[in-house]
Design a protein around this motif. Structure first.
Motif, short mmCIF file in Angstrom:
data_model
loop_
_atom_site.label_atom_id
_atom_site.label_comp_id
_atom_site.label_asym_id
_atom_site.label_seq_id
_atom_site.Cartn_x
_atom_site.Cartn_y
_atom_site.Cartn_z
N ALA A 63 -19.72 31.67 0.43
CA ALA A 63 -21.17 31.70 0.61
C ALA A 63 -21.68 30.43 1.25
CB ALA A 63 -21.86 31.92 -0.74
N ALA A 64 -21.11 29.31 0.86
CA ALA A 64 -21.55 28.03 1.44
C ALA A 64 -21.30 28.00 2.94
CB ALA A 64 -20.81 26.88 0.76
N ALA A 65 -20.22 28.63 3.36
CA ALA A 65 -19.88 28.63 4.78
C ALA A 65 -20.70 29.64 5.57
CB ALA A 65 -18.39 28.94 4.95
N SER A 66 -21.30 30.63 4.87
CA SER A 66 -21.95 31.73 5.58
C SER A 66 -23.43 31.49 5.85
CB SER A 66 -21.81 33.03 4.77
OG SER A 66 -22.54 32.94 3.56
N LEU A 67 -23.99 30.38 5.36
CA LEU A 67 -25.41 30.12 5.54
C LEU A 67 -25.60 28.86 6.37
CD1 LEU A 67 -26.73 30.87 1.94
CD2 LEU A 67 -26.91 32.33 3.95
N PRO A 68 -25.83 29.00 7.65
CA PRO A 68 -25.97 27.81 8.51
C PRO A 68 -27.19 26.97 8.19
CG PRO A 68 -26.54 29.81 9.71
CD PRO A 68 -25.94 30.25 8.42
N ASP A 69 -28.19 27.55 7.53
CA ASP A 69 -29.39 26.79 7.18
C ASP A 69 -29.44 26.43 5.70
OD1 ASP A 69 -29.76 29.36 6.35
OD2 ASP A 69 -31.79 29.59 7.18
N PHE A 70 -28.30 26.50 5.04
CA PHE A 70 -28.16 26.01 3.67
C PHE A 70 -26.86 25.22 3.63
CE2 PHE A 70 -27.88 25.51 -0.75
CZ PHE A 70 -29.00 26.04 -1.39
N ARG A 71 -26.98 23.92 3.87
CA ARG A 71 -25.81 23.07 4.03
C ARG A 71 -25.60 22.15 2.84
NH1 ARG A 71 -24.24 22.70 9.59
NH2 ARG A 71 -25.66 23.82 10.97
N PHE A 72 -24.38 21.68 2.71
CA PHE A 72 -24.04 20.75 1.64
C PHE A 72 -23.57 19.42 2.24
CE2 PHE A 72 -23.58 24.91 -0.27
CZ PHE A 72 -24.10 24.73 -1.55
N GLU A 73 -24.03 18.33 1.63
CA GLU A 73 -23.55 17.00 1.99
C GLU A 73 -23.13 16.30 0.70
OE1 GLU A 73 -23.04 15.58 4.81
OE2 GLU A 73 -24.14 16.82 6.26
N THR A 74 -22.21 15.36 0.83
CA THR A 74 -21.69 14.69 -0.36
C THR A 74 -21.74 13.18 -0.24
OG1 THR A 74 -19.40 14.64 0.45
CG2 THR A 74 -20.10 16.61 -0.77
N LEU A 254 -38.01 33.15 -11.54
CA LEU A 254 -38.64 33.24 -10.23
C LEU A 254 -37.62 33.62 -9.16
CD1 LEU A 254 -41.10 30.21 -9.81
CD2 LEU A 254 -41.66 32.64 -9.81
N LEU A 255 -36.40 33.16 -9.36
CA LEU A 255 -35.36 33.36 -8.35
C LEU A 255 -34.71 34.73 -8.41
CD1 LEU A 255 -33.72 31.92 -6.09
CD2 LEU A 255 -32.18 31.11 -7.88
N ASN A 256 -34.74 35.38 -9.56
CA ASN A 256 -33.96 36.60 -9.76
C ASN A 256 -34.21 37.67 -8.70
OD1 ASN A 256 -32.54 35.72 -11.94
ND2 ASN A 256 -33.83 36.72 -13.47
N SER A 257 -35.46 37.97 -8.43
CA SER A 257 -35.77 39.05 -7.49
C SER A 257 -35.30 38.72 -6.08
CB SER A 257 -37.27 39.34 -7.48
OG SER A 257 -37.99 38.20 -7.07
N ILE A 258 -35.32 37.44 -5.72
CA ILE A 258 -34.88 37.02 -4.39
C ILE A 258 -33.37 37.17 -4.26
CG2 ILE A 258 -34.71 35.04 -2.83
CD1 ILE A 258 -37.32 34.04 -4.11
N GLU A 259 -32.64 36.79 -5.30
CA GLU A 259 -31.18 36.87 -5.25
C GLU A 259 -30.70 38.30 -5.15
OE1 GLU A 259 -29.72 34.61 -8.59
OE2 GLU A 259 -29.41 32.89 -7.29
N GLU A 260 -31.45 39.23 -5.73
CA GLU A 260 -31.06 40.63 -5.65
C GLU A 260 -31.08 41.14 -4.22
OE1 GLU A 260 -33.70 42.69 -8.20
OE2 GLU A 260 -32.85 41.89 -10.06
N LYS A 261 -31.93 40.53 -3.39
CA LYS A 261 -32.05 40.94 -1.99
C LYS A 261 -31.14 40.14 -1.07
CE LYS A 261 -36.95 41.95 -2.82
NZ LYS A 261 -38.34 41.57 -2.49
N ASN A 262 -30.58 39.06 -1.57
CA ASN A 262 -29.79 38.18 -0.71
C ASN A 262 -28.48 37.83 -1.41
OD1 ASN A 262 -28.72 36.01 0.81
ND2 ASN A 262 -30.77 35.45 1.51
N GLY A 263 -27.44 38.60 -1.12
CA GLY A 263 -26.17 38.41 -1.78
C GLY A 263 -25.56 37.05 -1.53
N ALA A 264 -25.75 36.52 -0.32
CA ALA A 264 -25.19 35.21 0.01
C ALA A 264 -25.81 34.13 -0.86
CB ALA A 264 -25.42 34.90 1.49
N LEU A 265 -27.12 34.20 -1.05
CA LEU A 265 -27.78 33.22 -1.91
C LEU A 265 -27.28 33.32 -3.34
CD1 LEU A 265 -31.60 32.99 -1.10
CD2 LEU A 265 -29.91 31.17 -1.06
N LYS A 266 -27.10 34.54 -3.81
CA LYS A 266 -26.70 34.74 -5.20
C LYS A 266 -25.34 34.14 -5.48
CE LYS A 266 -26.53 38.27 -8.80
NZ LYS A 266 -26.74 39.70 -9.12
N ILE A 268 -24.03 31.47 -4.24
CA ILE A 268 -24.02 30.01 -4.31
C ILE A 268 -24.37 29.63 -5.74
CG2 ILE A 268 -25.05 27.87 -3.52
CD1 ILE A 268 -25.67 29.21 -0.89
N ALA A 269 -23.43 29.07 -6.46
CA ALA A 269 -23.67 28.75 -7.87
C ALA A 269 -22.91 27.50 -8.25
CB ALA A 269 -23.23 29.91 -8.75
#
Length: 326
Positions: A63-74, A254-266, A268-269
């Motif tokens: 999931a982290a690799a599949s979202l170009p506008d949700f990036r991780f930095e360390t 608040l997030l639950n309904s959004i995650e149901e529509k967006n599997g990639a977001l869901k 990311i945990a």
């Protein structure tokens, strides 16, 4: 949620989200807040320590690799022996490293993110950091963007931290059997609260995160993972100290309904601990039955708070507007 905004990549708001790296109770809420902002067309850079990031990747690398506008930095926490370590660093050592090293380290990282030449990465427009890292306001000021601090504890917990110094000055510490039930009604909004209910009062000679709570006023706003009907009096007291307070909890609801529509977001945990199993076991015990009854009362209150016109939904929309307009 009412906010509806679809900017181009170049003009897309870019939030750098920085959790306190000492445990899942801080990382998970920040990750959920980052997802909420992402659902409102924010580009997200989620900043974590190397150790914690590697754990997240083990849970959701695809999931982290599949979202170009949700990036991780360390970045390095300065105390872990290895970026692949499964054992978290000693808490007090991490707190000290945070105060000594994180400002310099994160300043370099945020500037690198802000000056990125990668296609599809807009300039940083805001920073959202954990409340125990208020030094991020310095970085935000340097690059000319707002900085919100997110306190993942209750509003009562935040107010307790904020008054640790006064508690000590009043001679109420150390905590003992003789003073533990002292009523702290002199603290705004905490009528009926006992001394032993104040978080971390047992650490007499350590001021983390007392100093950090006192510095929350330097931020552009304070985000709290609570809702108005649950902690109205203390939220009113906090608002009298800072004009921009956003109680948007329970954030996972608040997030639950959004995650149901967006599997990639869901997918990311953080997934650092098996909390759900422990909660289920607790609810099956005798004490759990009492908690379950109380939980049903809270459920109705929560439903109202996260409804379309509920306080948490409206507060989150106001937060988005504030972050986009600053």
């Amino acid at each position: 949620m009412a906010t509806n905004y679809s900017p181009t990549v170049k003009n897309k708001p870019h939030a750098v989200c920085i959790p306190w790296v000492g445990g899942q109770s801080h990382i998970t809420p920040m990750l959920k807040l980052a997802k909420l902002l992402h659902s409102h067309d924010f580009h997200i850079t989620f900043v974590n320590t190397e150790c914690n990031h590697n754990r997240i990747l083990r849970a959701s690398a695809a999931a982290a690799a599949s979202l170009p506008d949700f990036r991780f930095e360390t970045f390095s926490d300065g105390v872990s022996t290895s970026p692949d370590a499964d054992t978290p660093p000693e808490p007090f050592a991490l707190c000290e490293s945070s105060r000594r090293n994180f400002l310099t380290t994160l300043r370099v990282l945020v500037n690198k993110i802000n000056n990125s030449s990668r296609e599809g990465v807009p300039a940083v427009t805001c920073i959202v950091s954990d409340g125990v890292m208020p030094f991020t306001t310095v970085i935000a000021k340097e690059i000319g963007v707002p900085c919100m601090v997110f306190w993942v504890v209750s509003a009562c917990g935040f107010m307790g931290y904020k008054h640790h110094r006064q508690i000590k000055e009043r001679g109420l510490l150390p905590l003992n059997d003789g003073n533990k039930d002292t009523i702290m009604d002199w603290i705004p909004g905490l009528k009926g609260t006992r001394l032993r209910d104040i978080p971390h009062v047992e650490y007499v000679n350590y001021d983390f995160p007392t100093k950090e709570a006192e510095e929350a006023v330097k931020a552009s706003g304070i985000i709290l993972n609570t809702f108005e009907t649950l902690e109205k009096h203390v939220l009113d007291a906090i608002t009298s100290m800072h004009p921009h307070v956003y109680p948007i909890g329970p954030i996972h609801m608040l997030l639950n309904s959004i995650e149901e529509k967006n599997g990639a977001l869901k997918s990311i945990a953080s997934n650092l601990e098996e909390v759900e199993k422990l909660v289920r076991e607790l609810m099956e015990r005798e004490k759990g039955k009492e908690l379950k009854k109380k939980a049903m009362e809270w459920k109705e209150m929560v439903g109202e708070a996260i409804s379309t016109s509920g306080s948490s939904t409206l507060n989150f929309d106001n937060l988005v507007v504030k972050l986009m307009s600053s």
